[in-house]
Design a protein around this motif. Structure first.
Motif, PDB file in Angstrom:
ATOM      1  N   ILE A 108      11.858   0.134   5.167  1.00 12.08           N
ATOM      2  CA  ILE A 108      11.749  -0.855   4.091  1.00 12.08           C
ATOM      3  C   ILE A 108      13.024  -0.949   3.269  1.00 12.08           C
ATOM      4  O   ILE A 108      13.343  -2.019   2.721  1.00 12.08           O
ATOM      5  CB  ILE A 108      10.533  -0.532   3.182  1.00 12.08           C
ATOM      6  N   ALA A 109      13.790   0.133   3.165  1.00 16.62           N
ATOM      7  CA  ALA A 109      14.959   0.147   2.273  1.00 16.62           C
ATOM      8  C   ALA A 109      15.955  -0.980   2.569  1.00 16.62           C
ATOM      9  O   ALA A 109      16.369  -1.698   1.645  1.00 16.62           O
ATOM     10  CB  ALA A 109      15.639   1.516   2.321  1.00 16.62           C
ATOM     11  N   PRO A 110      16.373  -1.184   3.829  1.00 17.74           N
ATOM     12  CA  PRO A 110      17.333  -2.267   4.089  1.00 17.74           C
ATOM     13  C   PRO A 110      16.791  -3.653   3.745  1.00 17.74           C
ATOM     14  O   PRO A 110      17.561  -4.548   3.371  1.00 17.74           O
ATOM     15  CB  PRO A 110      17.613  -2.146   5.598  1.00 17.74           C
ATOM     16  N   VAL A 111      15.485  -3.823   3.842  1.00 17.76           N
ATOM     17  CA  VAL A 111      14.883  -5.120   3.546  1.00 17.76           C
ATOM     18  C   VAL A 111      14.863  -5.359   2.029  1.00 17.76           C
ATOM     19  O   VAL A 111      15.105  -6.471   1.564  1.00 17.76           O
ATOM     20  CB  VAL A 111      13.463  -5.216   4.137  1.00 17.76           C
ATOM     21  N   ILE A 112      14.575  -4.301   1.272  1.00 19.88           N
ATOM     22  CA  ILE A 112      14.640  -4.407  -0.196  1.00 19.88           C
ATOM     23  C   ILE A 112      16.051  -4.778  -0.619  1.00 19.88           C
ATOM     24  O   ILE A 112      16.248  -5.642  -1.488  1.00 19.88           O
ATOM     25  CB  ILE A 112      14.206  -3.072  -0.849  1.00 19.88           C
ATOM     26  N   ILE A 113      17.039  -4.165   0.013  1.00 21.26           N
ATOM     27  CA  ILE A 113      18.442  -4.479  -0.292  1.00 21.26           C
ATOM     28  C   ILE A 113      18.728  -5.948   0.022  1.00 21.26           C
ATOM     29  O   ILE A 113      19.369  -6.662  -0.750  1.00 21.26           O
ATOM     30  CB  ILE A 113      19.368  -3.551   0.505  1.00 21.26           C
ATOM     31  N   LYS A 114      18.214  -6.402   1.165  1.00 20.81           N
ATOM     32  CA  LYS A 114      18.464  -7.782   1.601  1.00 20.81           C
ATOM     33  C   LYS A 114      17.844  -8.810   0.654  1.00 20.81           C
ATOM     34  O   LYS A 114      18.310  -9.955   0.578  1.00 20.81           O
ATOM     35  CB  LYS A 114      17.926  -7.972   3.029  1.00 20.81           C
ATOM     36  N   MET A 115      16.830  -8.416  -0.104  1.00 21.35           N
ATOM     37  CA  MET A 115      16.222  -9.338  -1.058  1.00 21.35           C
ATOM     38  C   MET A 115      17.233  -9.773  -2.123  1.00 21.35           C
ATOM     39  O   MET A 115      17.107 -10.848  -2.698  1.00 21.35           O
ATOM     40  CB  MET A 115      14.992  -8.712  -1.705  1.00 21.35           C
ATOM     41  N   GLY A 116      18.211  -8.933  -2.407  1.00 12.60           N
ATOM     42  CA  GLY A 116      19.342  -9.328  -3.233  1.00 12.60           C
ATOM     43  C   GLY A 116      19.089  -9.482  -4.716  1.00 12.60           C
ATOM     44  O   GLY A 116      19.951  -9.974  -5.436  1.00 12.60           O
ATOM     45  N   CYS A 117      17.924  -9.045  -5.203  1.00 11.85           N
ATOM     46  CA  CYS A 117      17.587  -9.299  -6.609  1.00 11.85           C
ATOM     47  C   CYS A 117      17.380  -8.034  -7.429  1.00 11.85           C
ATOM     48  O   CYS A 117      17.081  -8.109  -8.623  1.00 11.85           O
ATOM     49  CB  CYS A 117      16.336 -10.171  -6.703  1.00 11.85           C
ATOM     50  N   PHE A 118      17.570  -6.862  -6.802  1.00 11.70           N
ATOM     51  CA  PHE A 118      17.272  -5.625  -7.513  1.00 11.70           C
ATOM     52  C   PHE A 118      18.544  -4.848  -7.835  1.00 11.70           C
ATOM     53  O   PHE A 118      19.359  -4.565  -6.957  1.00 11.70           O
ATOM     54  CB  PHE A 118      16.325  -4.739  -6.698  1.00 11.70           C
ATOM     55  N   ALA A 119      18.682  -4.491  -9.112  1.00 10.44           N
ATOM     56  CA  ALA A 119      19.770  -3.619  -9.538  1.00 10.44           C
ATOM     57  C   ALA A 119      19.368  -2.154  -9.410  1.00 10.44           C
ATOM     58  O   ALA A 119      20.217  -1.274  -9.328  1.00 10.44           O
ATOM     59  CB  ALA A 119      20.153  -3.924 -10.984  1.00 10.44           C
ATOM     60  N   ARG A 120      18.039  -1.923  -9.388  1.00 12.44           N
ATOM     61  CA  ARG A 120      17.508  -0.565  -9.329  1.00 12.44           C
ATOM     62  C   ARG A 120      16.251  -0.539  -8.462  1.00 12.44           C
ATOM     63  O   ARG A 120      15.550  -1.546  -8.334  1.00 12.44           O
ATOM     64  CB  ARG A 120      17.144  -0.051 -10.735  1.00 12.44           C
ATOM     65  N   VAL A 121      15.980   0.661  -7.895  1.00 14.73           N
ATOM     66  CA  VAL A 121      14.744   0.878  -7.136  1.00 14.73           C
ATOM     67  C   VAL A 121      14.230   2.265  -7.485  1.00 14.73           C
ATOM     68  O   VAL A 121      14.993   3.233  -7.510  1.00 14.73           O
ATOM     69  CB  VAL A 121      14.978   0.770  -5.613  1.00 14.73           C
ATOM     70  N   GLU A 122      12.929   2.356  -7.748  1.00 16.15           N
ATOM     71  CA  GLU A 122      12.310   3.663  -7.996  1.00 16.15           C
ATOM     72  C   GLU A 122      12.013   4.315  -6.650  1.00 16.15           C
ATOM     73  O   GLU A 122      11.228   3.795  -5.853  1.00 16.15           O
ATOM     74  CB  GLU A 122      11.021   3.477  -8.796  1.00 16.15           C
ATOM     75  N   THR A 123      12.643   5.459  -6.412  1.00 20.75           N
ATOM     76  CA  THR A 123      12.573   6.071  -5.085  1.00 20.75           C
ATOM     77  C   THR A 123      11.731   7.338  -5.019  1.00 20.75           C
ATOM     78  O   THR A 123      11.403   7.788  -3.922  1.00 20.75           O
ATOM     79  CB  THR A 123      13.989   6.415  -4.599  1.00 20.75           C
ATOM     80  N   ASN A 124      11.402   7.938  -6.148  1.00 17.42           N
ATOM     81  CA  ASN A 124      10.562   9.144  -6.110  1.00 17.42           C
ATOM     82  C   ASN A 124      10.104   9.489  -7.519  1.00 17.42           C
ATOM     83  O   ASN A 124      10.270   8.706  -8.437  1.00 17.42           O
ATOM     84  CB  ASN A 124      11.291  10.327  -5.470  1.00 17.42           C
ATOM     85  N   GLY A 125       9.507  10.682  -7.682  1.00 16.44           N
ATOM     86  CA  GLY A 125       9.027  11.087  -8.993  1.00 16.44           C
ATOM     87  C   GLY A 125       7.649  11.702  -8.929  1.00 16.44           C
ATOM     88  O   GLY A 125       7.182  12.100  -7.859  1.00 16.44           O
TER      89      GLY A 125
ATOM     90  N   LEU B 124       6.085  -5.770   5.957  1.00 19.11           N
ATOM     91  CA  LEU B 124       6.248  -4.345   6.249  1.00 19.11           C
ATOM     92  C   LEU B 124       5.328  -3.502   5.382  1.00 19.11           C
ATOM     93  O   LEU B 124       4.683  -2.563   5.872  1.00 19.11           O
ATOM     94  CB  LEU B 124       7.703  -3.920   6.017  1.00 19.11           C
ATOM     95  N   THR B 125       5.263  -3.832   4.100  1.00 16.28           N
ATOM     96  CA  THR B 125       4.398  -3.078   3.188  1.00 16.28           C
ATOM     97  C   THR B 125       2.943  -3.204   3.619  1.00 16.28           C
ATOM     98  O   THR B 125       2.190  -2.218   3.599  1.00 16.28           O
ATOM     99  CB  THR B 125       4.590  -3.571   1.738  1.00 16.28           C
ATOM    100  N   GLN B 126       2.534  -4.393   4.041  1.00 14.31           N
ATOM    101  CA  GLN B 126       1.171  -4.569   4.540  1.00 14.31           C
ATOM    102  C   GLN B 126       0.952  -3.756   5.812  1.00 14.31           C
ATOM    103  O   GLN B 126      -0.134  -3.185   6.012  1.00 14.31           O
ATOM    104  CB  GLN B 126       0.888  -6.048   4.812  1.00 14.31           C
ATOM    105  N   GLU B 127       1.970  -3.683   6.638  1.00 11.64           N
ATOM    106  CA  GLU B 127       1.867  -2.864   7.852  1.00 11.64           C
ATOM    107  C   GLU B 127       1.633  -1.400   7.493  1.00 11.64           C
ATOM    108  O   GLU B 127       0.824  -0.715   8.125  1.00 11.64           O
ATOM    109  CB  GLU B 127       3.155  -3.004   8.672  1.00 11.64           C
ATOM    110  N   PHE B 128       2.331  -0.907   6.467  1.00 13.10           N
ATOM    111  CA  PHE B 128       2.151   0.479   6.032  1.00 13.10           C
ATOM    112  C   PHE B 128       0.715   0.692   5.527  1.00 13.10           C
ATOM    113  O   PHE B 128       0.103   1.738   5.785  1.00 13.10           O
ATOM    114  CB  PHE B 128       3.133   0.838   4.910  1.00 13.10           C
ATOM    115  N   ILE B 129       0.206  -0.296   4.813  1.00 18.85           N
ATOM    116  CA  ILE B 129      -1.156  -0.212   4.294  1.00 18.85           C
ATOM    117  C   ILE B 129      -2.151  -0.168   5.446  1.00 18.85           C
ATOM    118  O   ILE B 129      -3.089   0.641   5.462  1.00 18.85           O
ATOM    119  CB  ILE B 129      -1.444  -1.399   3.356  1.00 18.85           C
TER     120      ILE B 129
END
Length: 590
Positions: A33-50, A275-280
């Motif tokens: 999913i990470a490369p696709v989120i990058i390709k969306m082009g609208c995010f300056a930040r992504v929450e990756t863990n916690g 992709l997210t739906q596929e994971f679900i």
């Protein structure tokens, strides 16, 4: 002409899943999913863990350190900031951590590629946040100090702005307004943002909200009008409901208001959505409560986070029979589920001010809800309120997790005295001695690696119970048993033949082609390639047993294992047939 003010977006991919269910995607899914989120082009930040991210990796037998490194790497390479959720005194778990473990956390997470740590205390006690600001700065991370937003007579603009002043003075370059239940009133949030920005114009303000009760789109607009810099958002199929506002709606609203916002690559959005739906569909959906897809104005009355609704309803159903049995013994009519839910919300409203108005965020939201539920049970038994509280609930009330915002009610103070319990007024950190030497010694005795940058030591000390189960393999076995039970439950429901086939596949593991090539069946290892393996339907396999060969496009022969083992229930590829990478060869039911 005045330049438009820029607003940036952060995708809370971790919290999207936590708001809907129990588990997070696997490492391989995060890498996809990470490369696709990058390709969306609208995010300056992504929450990756916690918080809750790494425990669940361990619960299904996966190393969370590998997952964090893999997920952050693509974002690091393109300059998208990664951030994590950090519970301050509790770090990544539900109970307090010693200082040495908290300090190690920032060194480990910085080394793994996490840029920003969002530090919060469920009580807004600065004593639990300020040490983490210092340790994060020393490790090279950006500490984002957090105000947990709630709605009470105590939680005013002045209350929050005073805390913000202290956190900024301690070195925090960013402030997060964490509206975890979505009950923050837009007017208050706008005023608070304005006060902080007026006094500290260089401080970055990020707003995080949940959409459960329906206020957060108005709140997003108010904080942006008053100086907020970054807005947390989600995306389909895990937006809205008890989750967060969708990037498309937020971007449209702010763009039409006149803010400078990035455009969205909609083709990439749809790819990420699929992709997210596929994971679900793969397994995550079996652990999601369907009710979390719906918003509820009822949350405004009780102030509880929307993500709690699933567990709260399960708890309510568990107590409902006992409560109604007691009522019937007393000649009183049984409650319906809706009646009991309203009673629970009312009881939360009664309990909350009497235990000092703790902001209803993890773990204090759970404690307040549990006290309220136990009160309903004891009431049905003819016993007084607050007579069934465990040590965690008492720990919050007695000040062992930090200073409560409000005063504890006299009736609870009297009960504590009656039970010989003492209120604690010192610094909570003093109650939890350093622990790393103990865990390091045990790892050395067990022959366990401390890990790159001591990351395995950190994981063991942070999540001791889950880590032990991960190391001995019992976590994976338990997860697979839970998943099978969830699949069996889904199978037991009345479905159409088409749905039954889909559920049959969901109730089995797919044997998948790792590379493109030609399928060569070889049963029982006897060297004989057969044209049909239908007679072998029902054959039992153990995890990792040989299943078939694939001759790839380079002429190499690959041995394909039988997934996690079980009974062969369906063949999906023909002998000598060509398959692409990722094609299903067969289904094996555990």
């Amino acid at each position: 002409m005045t330049a438009k003010r820029k607003i940036q977006f952060s995708l809370v991919y971790r919290d999207m899943f936590q708001s809907y269910g129990k588990f997070q995607p696997r490492k391989d899914q995060l890498e996809r999913i990470a490369p696709v989120i990058i390709k969306m082009g609208c995010f300056a930040r992504v929450e990756t863990n916690g918080g809750a991210f790494e425990q669940v990796n361990l619960l299904y037998g996966e190393n969370p350190n590998d997952a964090v490194r893999a997920f952050t790497k693509p974002f690091n390479e393109v300059g998208i900031k990664t951030h994590m959720l950090d519970r301050g005194l509790n770090a990544l778990r539900m109970f307090p951590c010693p200082d040495d473990l908290r300090q190690l956390q920032y060194k480990v997470k910085h080394a793994q590629g996490v840029d920003i740590t969002r530090i919060f205390c469920g009580l807004n006690d600065v004593r639990n946040i300020i040490p983490s600001i210092k340790w994060a700065l020393e490790a090279g991370m950006t500490p984002q100090a957090t105000l947990c937003i709630t709605n009470s007579p105590i939680h005013t603009v002045e209350y929050y702005s005073d805390i913000a002043d202290q956190l900024i003075e301690a070195g925090a370059p960013e402030i997060c307004l964490k509206d975890m239940a979505g009950i923050g009133q837009p007017a208050l949030l706008g005023k608070l943002t304005n006060v902080i920005k007026t006094k500290h114009p260089d401080i970055i303000i990020e707003y995080h909200s949940h959409s459960g009760p329906g206020l957060n789109m108005a709140s997003i607009l108010e904080v942006c009008k008053n100086g907020a810099d970054i807005i947390d958002v989600a995306m389909e199929p895990l937006s809205w409901g008890k989750g967060h506002a969708d990037i498309i709606s937020v971007q449209s609203m702010l763009k039409n208001y006149g803010f400078d916002v990035p455009e969205i690559n909609m083709q990439a959005y749809m790819e990420a959505r699929a992709l997210t739906q596929e994971f679900i569909d793969d397994f995550l959906g079996y652990f999601m409560n369907p009710q979390n897809h719906f918003m509820s104005s009822l949350l405004l009355g009780c102030g509880l986070p929307g993500g709690m609704m699933g567990s709260m309803m399960a708890d309510l159903k568990g107590a409902m029979q006992a409560i109604n049995n007691n009522r019937e013994k007393n000649g009183e009519p049984a409650y319906t589920e809706d009646e009991l839910l309203i009673k629970l919300f009312d009881e939360v409203g009664y309990v909350w001010p009497r235990v000092g108005y703790p902001p209803l965020v993890t773990p204090f939201s759970q404690y307040v809800k549990n006290i309220a539920l136990m009160n309903l049970l004891t009431e049905s038994m003819g016993k007084p309120r607050f007579s069934m509280m465990d040590e965690n609930m008492w720990g919050m009330i007695l000040g062992k997790s930090g200073k409560l915002p409000g005063e504890v009610a006299p009736e609870i103070i009297a009960l504590a005295k009656e039970q010989n319990r003492e209120f604690y007024t010192g610094n909570p950190r003093e109650l939890y001695p350093n622990c790393l030497d103990k865990f390091r010694k045990e790892m050395e005795e067990n022959g366990w690696e401390l890990g790159l940058d001591d990351e395995e030591l950190y994981e063991f000390a942070m999540h001791e119970t889950q880590y032990r189960a991960y190391k001995d393999g019992s976590a994976k076995k338990q997860f697979l048993a839970d998943l099978q039970a969830a699949k069996d439950k889904a199978m037991s429901k009345g479905v159409s033949p088409e749905e039954a086939l889909a559920l049959k596949h969901a109730n089995a593991d797919a044997v998948v082609a790792p590379e493109a090539g030609i399928v060569l069946w070889e049963i029982n290892g006897d060297g004989e390639n057969v044209q049909s393996i239908e007679p072998y339907i029902g054959k039992q396999y153990k995890e990792g047993d040989f299943f078939c060969y694939i001759e790839n496009n380079h002429g190499q022969i690959l041995e394909i294992p039988a997934a996690l083992g079980g009974k062969l229930v369906e063949i999906a590829a023909k002998q000598g047939g060509h398959v692409a990478k990722g094609d299903v060869l067969a289904y094996i039911q555990r």
